[in-house]
Design an enzyme around this catalytic site. Structure first.
Site, PDB file in Angstrom:
ATOM      1  CB  THR A 245      43.362  32.464  47.757  1.00 58.51           C
ATOM      2  OG1 THR A 245      43.595  33.719  48.406  1.00 58.51           O
ATOM      3  CG2 THR A 245      41.916  32.375  47.318  1.00 58.51           C
ATOM      4  CG  HIS A 246      47.884  33.469  51.414  1.00 60.16           C
ATOM      5  ND1 HIS A 246      46.866  34.380  51.254  1.00 60.16           N
ATOM      6  CD2 HIS A 246      49.039  34.194  51.402  1.00 60.16           C
ATOM      7  CE1 HIS A 246      47.390  35.603  51.158  1.00 60.16           C
ATOM      8  NE2 HIS A 246      48.696  35.511  51.241  1.00 60.16           N
TER       9      HIS A 246
ATOM     10  CG  ASN B 138      38.517  31.640  50.848  1.00 64.93           C
ATOM     11  OD1 ASN B 138      37.594  30.876  50.658  1.00 64.93           O
ATOM     12  ND2 ASN B 138      39.668  31.530  50.208  1.00 64.93           N
ATOM     13  CB  THR B 139      39.390  37.222  54.612  1.00 73.31           C
ATOM     14  OG1 THR B 139      40.266  36.133  54.875  1.00 73.31           O
ATOM     15  CG2 THR B 139      39.035  37.931  55.885  1.00 73.31           C
TER      16      THR B 139
ATOM     17  CE1 TYR C   7      43.693  43.339  53.015  1.00 73.30           C
ATOM     18  CE2 TYR C   7      41.913  42.364  51.727  1.00 73.30           C
ATOM     19  CZ  TYR C   7      42.881  43.340  51.877  1.00 73.30           C
ATOM     20  OH  TYR C   7      43.042  44.293  50.917  1.00 73.30           O
ATOM     21  N   GLY C   8      42.931  38.405  57.433  1.00 75.77           N
ATOM     22  CA  GLY C   8      42.221  37.392  58.232  1.00 75.77           C
ATOM     23  C   GLY C   8      41.977  37.752  59.675  1.00 75.77           C
TER      24      GLY C   8
ATOM     25  CG  ASP D 202      44.747  37.324  48.394  1.00 75.47           C
ATOM     26  OD1 ASP D 202      43.816  37.231  49.217  1.00 75.47           O
ATOM     27  OD2 ASP D 202      45.872  36.826  48.602  1.00 75.47           O
ATOM     28  CB  SER D 203      45.313  40.119  51.876  1.00 73.14           C
ATOM     29  OG  SER D 203      45.701  38.759  51.920  1.00 73.14           O
TER      30      SER D 203
HETATM   31  N1  DGL Z   1      44.166  34.888  50.975  1.00 76.77           N
HETATM   32  C1  DGL Z   1      43.153  35.474  51.768  1.00 76.77           C
HETATM   33  C2  DGL Z   1      42.010  34.561  52.025  1.00 76.77           C
HETATM   34  O1  DGL Z   1      41.708  33.784  51.155  1.00 76.77           O
HETATM   35  C3  DGL Z   1      43.557  36.406  52.849  1.00 76.77           C
HETATM   36  C4  DGL Z   1      44.468  35.911  53.883  1.00 76.77           C
HETATM   37  C5  DGL Z   1      44.829  37.019  54.846  1.00 76.77           C
HETATM   38  O2  DGL Z   1      45.223  38.081  54.380  1.00 76.77           O
HETATM   39  O3  DGL Z   1      44.710  36.807  56.067  1.00 76.77           O
HETATM   40  O4  DGL Z   1      41.382  34.605  53.043  1.00 76.77           O
END
Ligand code: DGL
Length: 279
Positions: free
Chosen positions: A193-194, A82-83, A50-51, A18-19
């Protein structure tokens, strides 16, 4: 492959990434549902979030991480983001010679089963919402369902800072979710996932009539099925000191380790910083 070799492959770890800390919500479920499995986790803490980044950038990051995980000889990869699943899963699946699983399809399955009024909300990063991936997957099978998406970009930094129960998080949640609540959805996908880490706050704002869907449970279940189909499930329990769970990050190993220890029941051994740009 001989039976000794097959056994060796089964004992290889699963790579999860994940990020940042969000993918730990998926790791937690994998630990619970398939406790024999070894896990190597990578959190891209130097490059989170990442979003708000482009498809090209997130795909480049995901490819680097896949190369790192493969260098650790993983037998399968879970994109616990998810991203990255929205932007890069198809490409990574095509390029990979080992099974790769994302978190979006499992989340869709749970939400479709949960909704009664066919109005599903999705909260996620800007990238995931703009990709429209949840709408596409759900409406491909259930065109009658209405999908209402809302990007919540401040949730990720709030979680990364550990503000899981905090008035600031409450305030931001009210702002993001107030409008969504009035649209009559009965199911809300936590499409990042956060977000399960602030599930309490989200649940309080949305109220009891809205079912919150955390894709982590269904992702771990899908992983178990996939490994089983491919005869890759580990049948023996790793011994103590067997490096069962290993954690890597691209920055701030101590901060990550502290956070991870606060959400798992037992302490993680350590988190190590690596230079992901080398992969
Ligand atoms: N936890 C990630 C997701 O599910 C990334 C969130 C992020 O880094 O912006 O999208």
């Amino acid at each position: 492959m001989g039976s000794d070799e097959t056994e060796k492959v089964r004992q290889l770890p699963i790579g999860v990434f994940d990020s940042g800390v969000g993918g730990l919500t998926v790791v937690r479920e994998i630990m619970r549902q398939i406790p024999n499995e070894r896990i190597i986790y990578f959190g891209d803490t130097a490059r989170v979030p990442y979003g708000s980044k482009s498809r090209e950038t997130v795909t480049k990051y995901a490819r680097q991480i896949v190369r790192f995980l493969k260098s650790c000889h993983v037998k399968a990869i879970v994109i616990a983001c998810n991203t990255a699943s929205s932007f890069a899963l198809d490409q990574i699946e095509q390029e990979s010679d080992i099974p790769v699983l994302g978190v979006v399809k499992p989340g869709v399955k749970t939400a479709v089963a949960a909704t009664k009024n066919k109005k599903i909300g999705v909260i996620a990063t800007e990238g995931t919402i703009s990709s429209q991936i949840y709408t596409k997957y759900i409406q491909a099978v259930h065109p009658e369902m209405e999908i209402l998406g809302k990007a919540c970009p401040l949730f990720v930094p709030l979680v990364e800072e550990g503000l899981l129960e905090d008035p600031v998080t409450d305030e931001i949640a009210e702002r993001y979710l107030g409008g969504l609540k009035d649209l009559g959805i009965d199911t809300l996908i936590l499409g990042c996932t956060h977000y399960p880490l602030i599930r309490g706050t989200i649940g309080r704002v949305m109220g009891e009539s809205v079912t919150l869907v955390n894709p982590a449970y269904e992702t771990a279940l899908a992983l178990k099925q996939l490994l089983d189909e491919q005869h890759l499930l580990c049948e023996t329990k790793p011994g103590l000191g067997d490096n069962k769970y290993r954690f890597f990050v691209s920055d701030g190993a101590d901060k990550f380790q502290h956070f991870a220890n606060s959400i798992f029941k037992y302490g993680i051994l350590s988190a190590k910083q690596i230079n992901i740009e080398e992969y």
